[in-house]
Design a protein around this motif. Structure first.
Motif, short mmCIF file in Angstrom:
data_model
loop_
_atom_site.label_atom_id
_atom_site.label_comp_id
_atom_site.label_asym_id
_atom_site.label_seq_id
_atom_site.Cartn_x
_atom_site.Cartn_y
_atom_site.Cartn_z
N LEU A 188 0.65 -0.76 -0.38
CA LEU A 188 0.05 -0.12 0.41
C LEU A 188 0.90 1.02 -0.30
CD1 LEU A 188 -2.60 1.66 0.05
CD2 LEU A 188 -2.75 1.18 2.62
N ALA A 189 1.54 1.32 0.61
CA ALA A 189 3.35 2.07 0.60
C ALA A 189 3.33 2.46 -0.53
CB ALA A 189 3.94 2.63 2.10
N GLU A 190 3.93 1.72 -1.25
CA GLU A 190 4.43 2.02 -2.52
C GLU A 190 3.76 1.95 -3.34
OE1 GLU A 190 7.61 1.80 -4.07
OE2 GLU A 190 8.03 1.28 -1.72
N ILE A 191 2.37 2.29 -3.86
CA ILE A 191 1.52 2.48 -3.84
C ILE A 191 1.31 4.14 -4.31
CG2 ILE A 191 -1.59 2.25 -4.99
CD1 ILE A 191 -1.01 -1.09 -4.26
N LEU A 192 1.09 4.02 -3.24
CA LEU A 192 0.46 5.87 -2.68
C LEU A 192 1.86 6.66 -2.93
CD1 LEU A 192 -1.01 5.53 1.30
CD2 LEU A 192 -1.64 6.22 -1.31
N ARG A 193 3.15 5.34 -2.88
CA ARG A 193 4.22 6.80 -3.39
C ARG A 193 3.98 6.85 -4.55
NH1 ARG A 193 7.39 2.96 0.87
NH2 ARG A 193 7.43 4.06 2.15
N GLU A 194 3.42 6.43 -5.42
CA GLU A 194 3.43 6.78 -6.78
C GLU A 194 2.55 8.15 -7.14
OE1 GLU A 194 5.34 5.08 -9.37
OE2 GLU A 194 5.73 4.28 -7.45
N PHE A 195 1.91 8.55 -6.08
CA PHE A 195 1.41 9.36 -6.44
C PHE A 195 1.84 11.08 -5.55
CE2 PHE A 195 -2.47 6.27 -5.98
CZ PHE A 195 -2.93 7.01 -6.50
N HIS A 196 3.28 10.46 -4.68
CA HIS A 196 3.66 11.57 -4.14
C HIS A 196 5.30 11.08 -4.08
CE1 HIS A 196 4.88 15.32 -2.20
NE2 HIS A 196 5.61 14.52 -1.43
N HIS A 197 6.34 11.98 -5.15
CA HIS A 197 7.83 11.46 -4.79
C HIS A 197 8.53 12.63 -4.23
CE1 HIS A 197 7.76 7.80 -7.02
NE2 HIS A 197 6.43 9.23 -8.48
N GLU A 198 8.67 12.45 -2.77
CA GLU A 198 9.54 13.55 -1.79
C GLU A 198 9.80 13.67 -3.00
OE1 GLU A 198 9.98 16.13 1.90
OE2 GLU A 198 7.94 14.88 0.67
N ASP A 199 11.52 13.35 -2.88
CA ASP A 199 12.02 14.75 -4.00
C ASP A 199 12.19 14.89 -5.09
OD1 ASP A 199 14.02 12.51 -1.64
OD2 ASP A 199 14.47 11.04 -2.98
N HIS A 200 10.76 14.36 -6.05
CA HIS A 200 10.52 14.91 -6.37
C HIS A 200 9.36 15.66 -6.85
CE1 HIS A 200 14.78 14.29 -8.51
NE2 HIS A 200 14.70 13.22 -8.09
N ARG A 201 8.92 16.42 -6.38
CA ARG A 201 7.71 16.41 -6.86
C ARG A 201 6.70 16.62 -6.95
NH1 ARG A 201 7.02 19.93 -0.44
NH2 ARG A 201 7.43 19.10 -0.08
N GLN A 202 7.64 17.26 -8.72
CA GLN A 202 6.73 17.18 -9.87
C GLN A 202 6.42 16.18 -10.29
OE1 GLN A 202 10.02 18.01 -9.56
NE2 GLN A 202 11.15 17.09 -10.60
N GLY B 119 0.52 15.70 -0.64
CA GLY B 119 1.01 15.46 -0.94
C GLY B 119 2.46 15.17 0.35
N LEU B 120 2.31 15.69 0.83
CA LEU B 120 3.25 15.88 2.60
C LEU B 120 2.31 14.59 2.69
CD1 LEU B 120 5.05 15.99 3.78
CD2 LEU B 120 4.17 18.41 5.02
N GLN B 121 0.77 15.52 3.40
CA GLN B 121 0.16 14.39 4.19
C GLN B 121 -0.49 12.85 3.47
OE1 GLN B 121 -1.15 14.56 6.84
NE2 GLN B 121 -0.85 16.94 7.02
N THR B 122 0.31 12.12 2.15
CA THR B 122 0.43 11.38 1.54
C THR B 122 1.60 10.58 2.02
OG1 THR B 122 -1.27 11.77 0.16
CG2 THR B 122 0.26 9.80 -0.53
N TYR B 123 2.67 11.47 2.21
CA TYR B 123 4.17 10.94 2.28
C TYR B 123 4.28 10.45 3.96
CZ TYR B 123 8.95 11.56 3.86
OH TYR B 123 9.84 11.41 4.20
N TYR B 124 3.64 11.55 4.83
CA TYR B 124 3.26 10.90 6.00
C TYR B 124 2.93 8.76 6.70
CZ TYR B 124 4.41 15.54 7.60
OH TYR B 124 5.33 17.09 8.08
N ALA B 125 1.52 9.21 5.54
CA ALA B 125 1.05 7.87 5.86
C ALA B 125 2.04 6.54 5.47
CB ALA B 125 -0.41 8.29 5.08
N THR B 126 2.79 7.01 3.70
CA THR B 126 3.61 5.89 3.07
C THR B 126 4.57 5.91 4.36
OG1 THR B 126 4.85 8.12 2.25
CG2 THR B 126 3.50 6.89 1.17
N ARG B 127 4.98 7.13 4.97
CA ARG B 127 6.17 6.34 6.11
C ARG B 127 5.67 5.94 6.81
NH1 ARG B 127 11.12 6.95 5.70
NH2 ARG B 127 11.26 7.54 7.48
#
Length: 115
Positions: free
Chosen positions: A39-53, A98-106
Motif C-alpha cells: 500500500l505504501a508503494e502504491i501511495l508513493r506513486e502519487f507523491h514523490h518527496e524527492d521530485h514533487r513534480q 502530498g505531504l499528508q500522503t508522504y506521512y501515511a507512507t512513512r
C-alpha cells in the motif's frame, strides 16, 4: 463557443475521463488483500518527496499552475484575481495532500524510502 474551444473541451473531458477510469482501477485493486508495504508503494506513486513534480499530485499541481498562467493572460489587469486561487490550489496539492500522503507512507512502511 468556437469550434476550436469545443474541440479542446472535448479533449479535456476525454482525458479527465481516462484519468478517472485509471483511478477507479487503482481503487479496485485496493479492495483485495494488501499489505502495508505494498500500500505504501502504491501511495508513493502519487507523491514523490524527492521530485514533487513527479507523480499524480505533482502533475495535477502543474496543470493548475499552467491554468493560472493562462488566467493571467486572459485578464492581466485583474491583479491576479483569477490566477492567485489557482496558484494556491497547486501549492495546497503538493504541500498538503502530498505531504499528508508522504506521512501515511512513512507510517505504513518506514523503511521503504530507501527502496
Amino acid at each position: 463557443m468556437t469550434g476550436r474551444t469545443r474541440t479542446r473541451l472535448d479533449r479535456v473531458r476525454a482525458a479527465a475521463g481516462i484519468a478517472k477510469l485509471a483511478l477507479q482501477q487503482i481503487e479496485d485493486d485496493l479492495t483485495g488483500e494488501i499489505g502495508a508495504q505494498e500500500l505504501a508503494e502504491i501511495l508513493r506513486e502519487f507523491h514523490h518527496e524527492d521530485h514533487r513534480q513527479d507523480g499524480v499530485f505533482g502533475s495535477l499541481a502543474q496543470l493548475l499552475t499552467v491554468a493560472a498562467q493562462a488566467a493571467g493572460r486572459i485578464e492581466p489587469d485583474r491583479d491576479g484575481e483569477m490566477s492567485c486561487p489557482l496558484h494556491e490550489a497547486a501549492a495546497l496539492i503538493t504541500d498538503n495532500a502530498g505531504l499528508q500522503t508522504y506521512y501515511a507512507t512513512r507510517a505504513l512502511d518506514p523503511q521503504g524510502e530507501s527502496a
